[in-house]
Design an enzyme around this catalytic site. Structure first.
Site, PDB file in Angstrom:
ATOM      1  N   CYS A  81       0.860  -1.077  -0.041  1.00  0.00           N
ATOM      2  CA  CYS A  81      -0.013   0.071   0.013  1.00  0.00           C
ATOM      3  C   CYS A  81       0.979   1.209  -0.120  1.00  0.00           C
ATOM      4  O   CYS A  81       1.835   1.224   0.899  1.00  0.00           O
ATOM      5  CB  CYS A  81      -0.883  -0.088   1.244  1.00  0.00           C
ATOM      6  N   CYS A 120      -3.209   7.791  -1.576  1.00  0.00           N
ATOM      7  CA  CYS A 120      -4.734   7.881  -1.964  1.00  0.00           C
ATOM      8  C   CYS A 120      -5.768   8.341  -1.141  1.00  0.00           C
ATOM      9  O   CYS A 120      -6.742   9.104  -1.429  1.00  0.00           O
ATOM     10  CB  CYS A 120      -5.123   6.621  -2.668  1.00  0.00           C
ATOM     11  N   THR A 122      -3.683   5.456   7.741  1.00  0.00           N
ATOM     12  CA  THR A 122      -2.771   4.789   6.743  1.00  0.00           C
ATOM     13  C   THR A 122      -1.883   6.199   6.328  1.00  0.00           C
ATOM     14  O   THR A 122      -2.535   7.334   5.881  1.00  0.00           O
ATOM     15  CB  THR A 122      -3.552   4.404   5.614  1.00  0.00           C
ATOM     16  N   GLU A 170       0.047   1.985   9.689  1.00  0.00           N
ATOM     17  CA  GLU A 170      -1.226   2.820  10.344  1.00  0.00           C
ATOM     18  C   GLU A 170      -0.714   3.395  11.748  1.00  0.00           C
ATOM     19  O   GLU A 170      -0.124   2.497  12.515  1.00  0.00           O
ATOM     20  CB  GLU A 170      -2.548   2.080  10.281  1.00  0.00           C
ATOM     21  N   HIS A 220     -12.641   6.224  -2.099  1.00  0.00           N
ATOM     22  CA  HIS A 220     -11.936   5.421  -1.597  1.00  0.00           C
ATOM     23  C   HIS A 220     -12.020   3.860  -1.794  1.00  0.00           C
ATOM     24  O   HIS A 220     -11.123   3.217  -2.196  1.00  0.00           O
ATOM     25  CB  HIS A 220     -11.580   5.645  -0.126  1.00  0.00           C
ATOM     26  N   TYR A 254      -9.949   0.274  -4.578  1.00  0.00           N
ATOM     27  CA  TYR A 254      -9.427  -0.971  -4.114  1.00  0.00           C
ATOM     28  C   TYR A 254      -9.434  -2.167  -5.350  1.00  0.00           C
ATOM     29  O   TYR A 254      -9.036  -2.924  -5.207  1.00  0.00           O
ATOM     30  CB  TYR A 254     -10.403  -1.664  -3.034  1.00  0.00           C
ATOM     31  N   CYS A 295      -5.557  -0.556  -6.418  1.00  0.00           N
ATOM     32  CA  CYS A 295      -4.215  -0.998  -5.598  1.00  0.00           C
ATOM     33  C   CYS A 295      -4.319  -2.528  -5.563  1.00  0.00           C
ATOM     34  O   CYS A 295      -3.161  -3.059  -5.597  1.00  0.00           O
ATOM     35  CB  CYS A 295      -4.091   0.022  -4.291  1.00  0.00           C
ATOM     36  N   GLU A 323      -6.391  -5.813   5.717  1.00  0.00           N
ATOM     37  CA  GLU A 323      -6.585  -4.365   4.860  1.00  0.00           C
ATOM     38  C   GLU A 323      -7.632  -4.360   3.787  1.00  0.00           C
ATOM     39  O   GLU A 323      -8.442  -3.385   3.787  1.00  0.00           O
ATOM     40  CB  GLU A 323      -5.038  -3.870   4.191  1.00  0.00           C
TER      41      GLU A 323
HETATM   42 FE1  SF4 Z   1      -3.309   1.895   0.389  1.00  0.00          FE
HETATM   43 FE2  SF4 Z   1      -5.003   1.093  -1.482  1.00  0.00          FE
HETATM   44 FE3  SF4 Z   1      -6.039   2.465   0.540  1.00  0.00          FE
HETATM   45 FE4  SF4 Z   1      -4.172   3.608  -1.395  1.00  0.00          FE
HETATM   46  S1  SF4 Z   1      -6.375   2.924  -1.706  1.00  0.00           S
HETATM   47  S2  SF4 Z   1      -4.367   3.887   0.919  1.00  0.00           S
HETATM   48  S3  SF4 Z   1      -2.847   1.860  -1.942  1.00  0.00           S
HETATM   49  S4  SF4 Z   1      -5.076   0.459   0.366  1.00  0.00           S
HETATM   50 FE    FE Z   2      -6.892   1.619   3.475  1.00  0.00          FE
END
Ligand code: SF4
Ligand code: FE
Length: 487
Positions: A97, A101, A188, A256, A291, A295, A298, A442
């Site tokens: 990660c 983002c 995060t 985190e 957000h 997913y 990433c 996660e």
């Molecule tokens: Fe991490 Fe994916 Fe969340 Fe971006 S969207 S902070 S890469 S888990």
């Molecule tokens: Fe996250």
């Protein structure tokens, strides 16, 4: 900024940060934190590579200058699609990660919400937000999007908690600004960000007006304390070792903090909501939708690496051509591409908000994230199946390096073909790291737990319309349809 300039900028900050009972003075040099820093640094580095410029950079709508896409407000569906592709690329390159983002999503959600809030209340929030955004873009800053409160008793609203500080709230305000108290969990990228962008954690009622606050705060502001959390196998991140870490360069997943705000002063210029409780639901929904869109970007990039690692393990076991192995790889690809398709779809179906910023389709975005809470586990399960029990029982890298047992282990762990045993060990450790506890969790709880998506899916599903479709085709007269649906 280049990656190097980003690291230097972090060394100039002085956040109050703890890890395992000790103060961390330099996140860029700490063996446990540095991998997360390097993952975030890649968001800077790749923006300077010509071949990735289209994905990693954009043009600021504020002043027309080229900026890192992680500071961009989406102007059309092409921007939303580019974001998903950028995240997949970074997932493939880091296997982890890269954290940046969350702040991007916070800025985008606030951009449209402050615009609409000002139109209703005559407030000045959007101008302030745009001024902060201009600073973020010009300085190429990393923001930690800061939403999740610690919440205490989930059955009680914020103001009903035994301790009123279990949700972040305004405890004082005057002509200069507001004072915040409370704590945010699961933050995060906070340990290596420049600013945190705080938002309420859920839709609030009038009694919780003090909790309806959004603002930007430097991570090292007076009164802010961060405590970095533990991760699976973080004890393996010791100087001189690397193979057993699995992904020594970029770590297991985000990294985190629990972030505590002990009467933190925020000047009005950095406050983007202060008491407008009616807008909290919209803000949370927009942030969550952005957000959840991510997913299928990433985690898809990370899934690509998992598929590759599983295939290498099968190859080294001499079974890559076996039909059941190929079928499992097909299944993994199918799951990963299904997640990707959802993220692309919610981007293509995005729409303009009154501010001009584009928002993803919320129903599709929530569907993507709901899929990730299942599919990422299934992809990992198949990777475990293909890689074999070795993932759980492999001796340590110290034993492989030992003058006596090392050569013996090298001999007895050799696989098919010419590859050295060390290759097999490295790939097994990578897969162990990527499919272990913290990494998968996660996928479950990042961007909100599965139930949060189900609530939004139900809200967006237009179930009455669907019932009407069925009743019409079944030949039920219109008056009867209305009667049925009204009760
Ligand atoms: Fe991490 Fe994916 Fe969340 Fe971006 S969207 S902070 S890469 S888990
Ligand atoms: Fe996250």
């Amino acid at each position: 900024m280049t990656g190097q300039q980003y690291l230097e900028s972090l060394r100039r900050l002085k956040p109050c940060l703890y890890y395992r009972g000790e103060r961390v003075e330099d996140v860029t040099a700490h063996p446990v934190l540095a991998p997360h820093v390097r993952a975030a640094a890649l968001t800077y580095e790749l923006a300077h590579e010509e071949r990735y410029a289209g994905l990693m950079t954009a043009r600021s709508h504020l002043d027309g200058r080229p900026i890192n896409r992680f500071t961009h407000v989406h102007r059309d569906t092409g921007d939303l699609v580019a974001k998903v592709k950028m995240l997949r690329l970074l997932g493939q390159k880091t296997g982890s990660c890269f954290q940046r983002c969350v702040g991007l999503d916070a800025l985008n959600a606030l951009y449209s919400v402050t615009y609409e809030m000002d139109a209703e209340h005559g407030t000045d929030y959007h101008r302030r937000l745009a001024a902060f955004l201009a600073e973020v873009q010009a300085g190429d800053l990393m923001c930690a999007g800061s939403m999740t409160d610690v919440k205490g008793d989930r059955a009680r609203r914020p103001s009903e908690q035994r301790d009123p500080d279990l949700y972040v709230r305004v405890v004082d305000r005057d002509g200069r600004g507001v004072v915040l108290r409370g704590a945010k969990a699961h933050q995060t990228g906070m340990a290596n960000a420049h600013h945190m962008v705080l938002m309420p954690t859920m839709a609030l009622g009038e009694a919780d007006r003090a909790y309806a606050v959004a603002c930007a705060v430097p991570v090292d502001a007076p009164g802010v304390v961060h405590v970095f959390g533990r991760q699976t196998n973080d004890g393996r991140r010791r100087a001189g070792l690397g193979v057993d870490v699995g992904n020594a360069r970029f770590g297991v997943v985000g990294g985190e903090t629990t972030t505590i705000l002990q009467d933190v002063f925020v000047p009005w210029e950095r406050v983007f909501m202060a008491g407008e409780w009616r807008w909290t639901g919209t803000l949370v929904e927009r942030f969550a939708s952005y957000h959840r869109q991510n997913y299928g970007g990433c985690k898809v990039g990370v899934g690509d690496v998992m598929i590759g690692a599983a295939a290498v393990m099968a190859r080294l076991n001499g079974v890559l051509q076996a039909s059941h192995v190929r079928d499992k790889l097909v299944e993994m690809v199918h799951l990963v591409e299904t997640m990707y398709a959802g993220s692309l779809a919610c981007s293509v179906e995005g729409r303009a908000t009154p501010s001009g910023a584009y928002l993803v389709d919320p129903l599709l975005a929530n569907t993507v994230k709901q899929n990730v809470t299942r599919f990422a586990y299934e992809v990992a399960r198949l990777a475990h199946d293909l890689a074999g029990g070795l993932l759980a029982t492999l001796p340590s890298e110290e034993d492989f390096a030992h003058p006596e047992v090392g050569p013996l282990l090298g001999k007895y762990f050799q696989g098919a073909g010419q590859a050295a045993t060390a290759v097999r060990v490295r790939v097994a450790r990578l897969l162990e790291n990527m499919t272990g506890g913290t990494a998968l969790l996660e996928s479950m709880h990042g961007a909100g737990s599965p139930q949060a998506q189900r609530v939004m899916i139900l809200r967006q599903a237009a179930l009455a319309d669907k019932q009407r479709l069925a009743l019409e085709l079944a030949g039920v007269p219109e008056e009867e349809r209305d009667l049925l649906l009204s009760c």
